[in-house]
Design a protein around this motif. Structure first.
Motif, PDB file in Angstrom:
ATOM      1  N   ARG A 152       0.830  -1.207   0.000  1.00 29.12           N
ATOM      2  CA  ARG A 152       0.000   0.000   0.000  1.00 29.12           C
ATOM      3  C   ARG A 152       0.865   1.258   0.000  1.00 29.12           C
ATOM      4  O   ARG A 152       0.562   2.231  -0.693  1.00 29.12           O
ATOM      5  CB  ARG A 152      -0.911  -0.005   1.225  1.00 29.12           C
ATOM      6  N   GLN A 153       1.945   1.220   0.776  1.00 26.88           N
ATOM      7  CA  GLN A 153       2.830   2.379   0.841  1.00 26.88           C
ATOM      8  C   GLN A 153       3.497   2.622  -0.508  1.00 26.88           C
ATOM      9  O   GLN A 153       3.623   3.764  -0.963  1.00 26.88           O
ATOM     10  CB  GLN A 153       3.885   2.167   1.925  1.00 26.88           C
ATOM     11  N   SER A 156       0.983   4.108  -2.940  1.00 26.74           N
ATOM     12  CA  SER A 156       0.753   5.517  -2.645  1.00 26.74           C
ATOM     13  C   SER A 156       1.930   6.371  -3.105  1.00 26.74           C
ATOM     14  O   SER A 156       1.750   7.453  -3.681  1.00 26.74           O
ATOM     15  CB  SER A 156       0.530   5.687  -1.139  1.00 26.74           C
ATOM     16  N   SER A 160       2.095   9.326  -6.079  1.00 25.37           N
ATOM     17  CA  SER A 160       2.614  10.664  -5.806  1.00 25.37           C
ATOM     18  C   SER A 160       3.719  11.037  -6.789  1.00 25.37           C
ATOM     19  O   SER A 160       3.779  12.174  -7.278  1.00 25.37           O
ATOM     20  CB  SER A 160       3.142  10.722  -4.369  1.00 25.37           C
TER      21      SER A 160
END
Length: 204
Positions: A152-153, A156, A160
């Motif tokens: 998930r990190q 994300s 970005s």
């Protein structure tokens, strides 16, 4: 509770002086609300993974005759009923949703109350107070959870970076600072992506 020659004679709930046949057997029964906390019991999560669950049961003796004549040990009987209910109700593991724990508690309460009612016990609540994976699967689930959080990190972070690269290229071209054909634009996007990822400590 009063008994005579092995037969139930009645229940006395009032206090004070009371004349009684000396042959009548008297047995005291605690009818107050009680709490019983279990040892860690086997259970399973919604995916079938093994858990160890500690539950808190709020209960009392409702029918003294049935409670004394029907079973020998109330807490042992409660333990067996809770264990049977846990085999039928999936429980959210530690870190699961609060609603999942509440739903499991309601289902456990209903099942245990139905099982104990015929023997004179009244169960008000069965609440899981500690839920953790069994030792044989705890390490595997810990690694799986870390991998999920890491994925998930990374997702994300990548989103970005893509937004930053797009914004940078758009500003450069709109302001006329650079003129790029398709090939040069792809090269710039690649280089900016590598630079942004390196700056965030991500492997390229």
């Amino acid at each position: 509770m009063l008994g005579l020659f092995g037969r139930y004679q009645g229940t006395v709930r009032r206090t004070g002086l009371l004349w009684m046949n000396p042959l009548v057997l008297r047995r005291r029964v605690d009818v107050r609300l009680r709490h019983w906390r279990s040892e860690a019991m086997a259970a399973a999560d919604p995916d079938g993974m093994a858990l160890r669950v500690v539950v808190l049961v709020v209960w009392r003796v409702r029918d003294t005759a049935r409670a004394l004549l029907g079973i020998e040990d109330h807490e042992t009987y409660l333990s067996e009923c809770v264990e049977a209910a846990l085999a039928r109700v999936p429980v959210e593991p530690a870190g699961g949703t609060r609603g999942g724990v509440t739903v499991a508690g309601e289902a456990l309460t209903r099942l245990v109350a139905e099982e104990t009612a015929p023997v004179g016990l009244e169960v008000f609540a069965v609440r899981p107070v500690r839920v953790e994976y069994a030792p044989e699967v705890a390490e595997v689930m810990h690694r799986r959870r870390i991998a999920t959080l890491d994925a998930r990190q990374r997702a994300s972070m990548l989103s970005s970076v893509v937004d930053s690269v797009e914004d940078t290229v758009t500003r450069l071209t709109v302001r006329g600072l650079v003129e790029l054909d398709d090939y040069e634009r792809k090269v710039l996007v690649r280089d900016l992506t590598v630079a942004f990822c390196s700056g965030r400590g991500e492997p390229t």
